[in-house]
Write an enzyme that holds these catalytic residues in place. Structure first.
Site, PDB file in Angstrom:
ATOM      1  N   VAL A  32       8.692  -2.183   0.549  1.00  0.00           N
ATOM      2  CA  VAL A  32       7.561  -3.103   0.387  1.00  0.00           C
ATOM      3  C   VAL A  32       6.697  -3.091   1.652  1.00  0.00           C
ATOM      4  O   VAL A  32       6.308  -4.130   2.177  1.00  0.00           O
ATOM      5  CB  VAL A  32       8.019  -4.533   0.033  1.00  0.00           C
ATOM      6  CG1 VAL A  32       8.485  -4.608  -1.405  1.00  0.00           C
ATOM      7  CG2 VAL A  32       9.113  -5.020   0.983  1.00  0.00           C
ATOM      8  N   GLY A  33       6.424  -1.868   2.118  1.00  0.00           N
ATOM      9  CA  GLY A  33       5.473  -1.708   3.212  1.00  0.00           C
ATOM     10  C   GLY A  33       4.068  -1.832   2.672  1.00  0.00           C
ATOM     11  O   GLY A  33       3.776  -2.679   1.822  1.00  0.00           O
ATOM     12  N   LYS A  34       3.181  -0.952   3.096  1.00  0.00           N
ATOM     13  CA  LYS A  34       1.769  -1.079   2.725  1.00  0.00           C
ATOM     14  C   LYS A  34       1.562  -1.043   1.222  1.00  0.00           C
ATOM     15  O   LYS A  34       0.928  -1.922   0.643  1.00  0.00           O
ATOM     16  CB  LYS A  34       0.956   0.027   3.407  1.00  0.00           C
ATOM     17  CG  LYS A  34       0.869  -0.120   4.916  1.00  0.00           C
ATOM     18  CD  LYS A  34      -0.078   0.897   5.512  1.00  0.00           C
ATOM     19  CE  LYS A  34       0.427   2.312   5.404  1.00  0.00           C
ATOM     20  NZ  LYS A  34      -0.457   3.285   6.082  1.00  0.00           N
ATOM     21  N   VAL A  35       2.094  -0.026   0.551  1.00  0.00           N
ATOM     22  CA  VAL A  35       1.864   0.119  -0.885  1.00  0.00           C
ATOM     23  C   VAL A  35       2.710  -0.871  -1.684  1.00  0.00           C
ATOM     24  O   VAL A  35       2.215  -1.565  -2.574  1.00  0.00           O
ATOM     25  CB  VAL A  35       2.153   1.560  -1.350  1.00  0.00           C
ATOM     26  CG1 VAL A  35       2.007   1.675  -2.864  1.00  0.00           C
ATOM     27  CG2 VAL A  35       1.218   2.539  -0.653  1.00  0.00           C
ATOM     28  N   GLY A  36       3.998  -0.941  -1.374  1.00  0.00           N
ATOM     29  CA  GLY A  36       4.894  -1.817  -2.118  1.00  0.00           C
ATOM     30  C   GLY A  36       4.472  -3.266  -2.094  1.00  0.00           C
ATOM     31  O   GLY A  36       4.598  -3.988  -3.092  1.00  0.00           O
TER      32      GLY A  36
ATOM     33  N   LYS B  13      -2.059  20.083   2.802  1.00  0.00           N
ATOM     34  CA  LYS B  13      -1.315  19.070   3.550  1.00  0.00           C
ATOM     35  C   LYS B  13      -1.131  19.587   4.970  1.00  0.00           C
ATOM     36  O   LYS B  13      -1.181  20.795   5.224  1.00  0.00           O
ATOM     37  CB  LYS B  13       0.050  18.826   2.913  1.00  0.00           C
ATOM     38  CG  LYS B  13       0.666  17.475   3.238  1.00  0.00           C
ATOM     39  CD  LYS B  13       0.055  16.369   2.405  1.00  0.00           C
ATOM     40  CE  LYS B  13       0.799  15.058   2.588  1.00  0.00           C
ATOM     41  NZ  LYS B  13       0.282  13.994   1.690  1.00  0.00           N
TER      42      LYS B  13
END
Length: 360
Positions: free
Chosen positions: A182-186, A81
């Site tokens: 609930v951005g990109k993935v949500g 990372k």
């Protein structure tokens, strides 16, 4: 560049690299936890840490998590990372990203980078101008594009496996699922759940993200914040924002019987996995179910094929079931079972490197 491979008061990291380019303002740390399964793969986080010690602690934890995630995803990659210390809204420049790319290139392929919090597909395109070891690039640059699509798909597979383990059927139909973030993935996860017939409740600190979901799905319910969601009448809780979503207070108020979400490092401290298990809550380890994104970017390295990557991400369902079964057999929480499976694969496959091969 300072390189440490011994005694960095770390838990057995192979290498930690401090990268500094005064001209562009780059301050970054690359941590390689393990290359037992292959080159370390993991994203680059761009974040305004309060101190270098805070940035170091984050990258050490995240890189270790990537080793376990990649192992359980069945990838031939170790764990790594990187973090860039700064505010992506004000500090991110072409020069800084390209300087970072040169540091990645200097490692000769031991570390392969991708997107994470604060970095995006277009950033990896810039980083990739200086290194062969950048993935998560745009389709125009030969990449796979947004990895949130398969991340959400993998979380949904983990949720299906959780539902089957607890309720006997791999479906969320008529189940109430709460999603925090609930951005990109949500947002993609909402789509899968609605299609499956679930009742969905959402919250997000970003009002625009909530409005976007509601515009597409007016039937979705909303609550004020994550605290309200945890206390709501839901059966599945899906943390899909930042880490440490589950602490002692949250677990004490949690009404859901399944926790399965996309956020990394959801447990605020060791021991919470047992608290959840003792409370009758089935916890699907985050680094197992959210591996769809890393599966996608790993597939890009050899020339991206979406159907192949999606089929690999679908295996998260079987992996999650296997972890629950082992947890039951060994009488341990699923996190412990997942760790054991990952460590076993790293040891068994990593050992094969002692079999010498002729030069290519």
């Amino acid at each position: 560049m300072r390189v440490f491979s011994d005694d960095l008061h770390t838990n057995a990291h192979e290498q930690v690299v401090f990268c500094h380019d005064p001209g562009s303002g780059l301050k970054a740390i690359i941590a390689i936890y393990s290359t037992a399964l292959g080159p370390a793969l993991g994203g680059t986080r761009f974040y305004p840490y309060g101190s270098e010690d805070e940035a170091l602690a984050d990258v050490l934890n995240l890189s270790r998590g990537m080793a376990y995630k990649n192992a359980l995803a069945g990838l031939d990659h170790g764990g790594g990372k990187a973090v860039i210390w700064g505010d992506p809204a004000t500090d991110k420049t072409e020069a800084l990203l390209r300087a970072y790319g040169r540091f990645v290139e200097s490692l000769g392929g031991r570390y392969i980078t991708a997107c994470d919090v604060g970095t995006y597909v277009q950033d990896m395109d810039v980083v990739g101008r200086e290194t062969r070891w950048a993935t998560g690039r745009s389709p125009a640059q030969g990449g796979a594009g947004d990895s949130s699509v398969l991340t959400a798909y993998g979380v949904f597979q983990g949720m299906r496996a959780s539902a089957e383990h607890l309720w006997g059927t791999p479906s969320l139909r008529r189940r109430r699922v709460g999603i925090a973030g609930v951005g990109k993935v949500g947002r993609h996860l909402v789509e899968h759940l609605i299609t499956d017939g679930a009742e969905v409740v959402i919250t997000d600190v970003n009002e625009q993200a909530v409005a976007r979901v509601q515009a597409a799905h007016p039937e979705v319910e909303t609550v004020e914040d994550a605290a309200a969601l945890v206390a709501a009448d839901i059966e599945v809780y899906a943390p899909c924002a930042l880490g440490n979503a589950l602490d002692d207070e949250v677990v004490a108020r949690l009404r859901a019987t399944i926790v399965c979400g996309a956020a990394n490092n959801q447990l605020a401290h060791p021991g919470l996995e047992k608290v959840l298990a003792d409370a009758g809550v089935l916890y699907a380890p985050d680094y197992v179910v959210n591996a769809g994104g890393v599966i996608q970017v790993a597939d890009e390295i050899g020339g991206f094929n979406f159907d192949r990557a999606k089929a690999k991400a679908a295996e998260i369902y079987d992996t999650t079931k296997r972890i629950f079964a082992l947890a039951g057999t060994d009488g341990v929480p699923p996190v412990v079972a997942a760790d054991r499976l990952a460590e076993r694969r790293m040891a068994d496959v990593g050992r094969l490197r002692t079999i010498l091969l002729p030069p290519r």
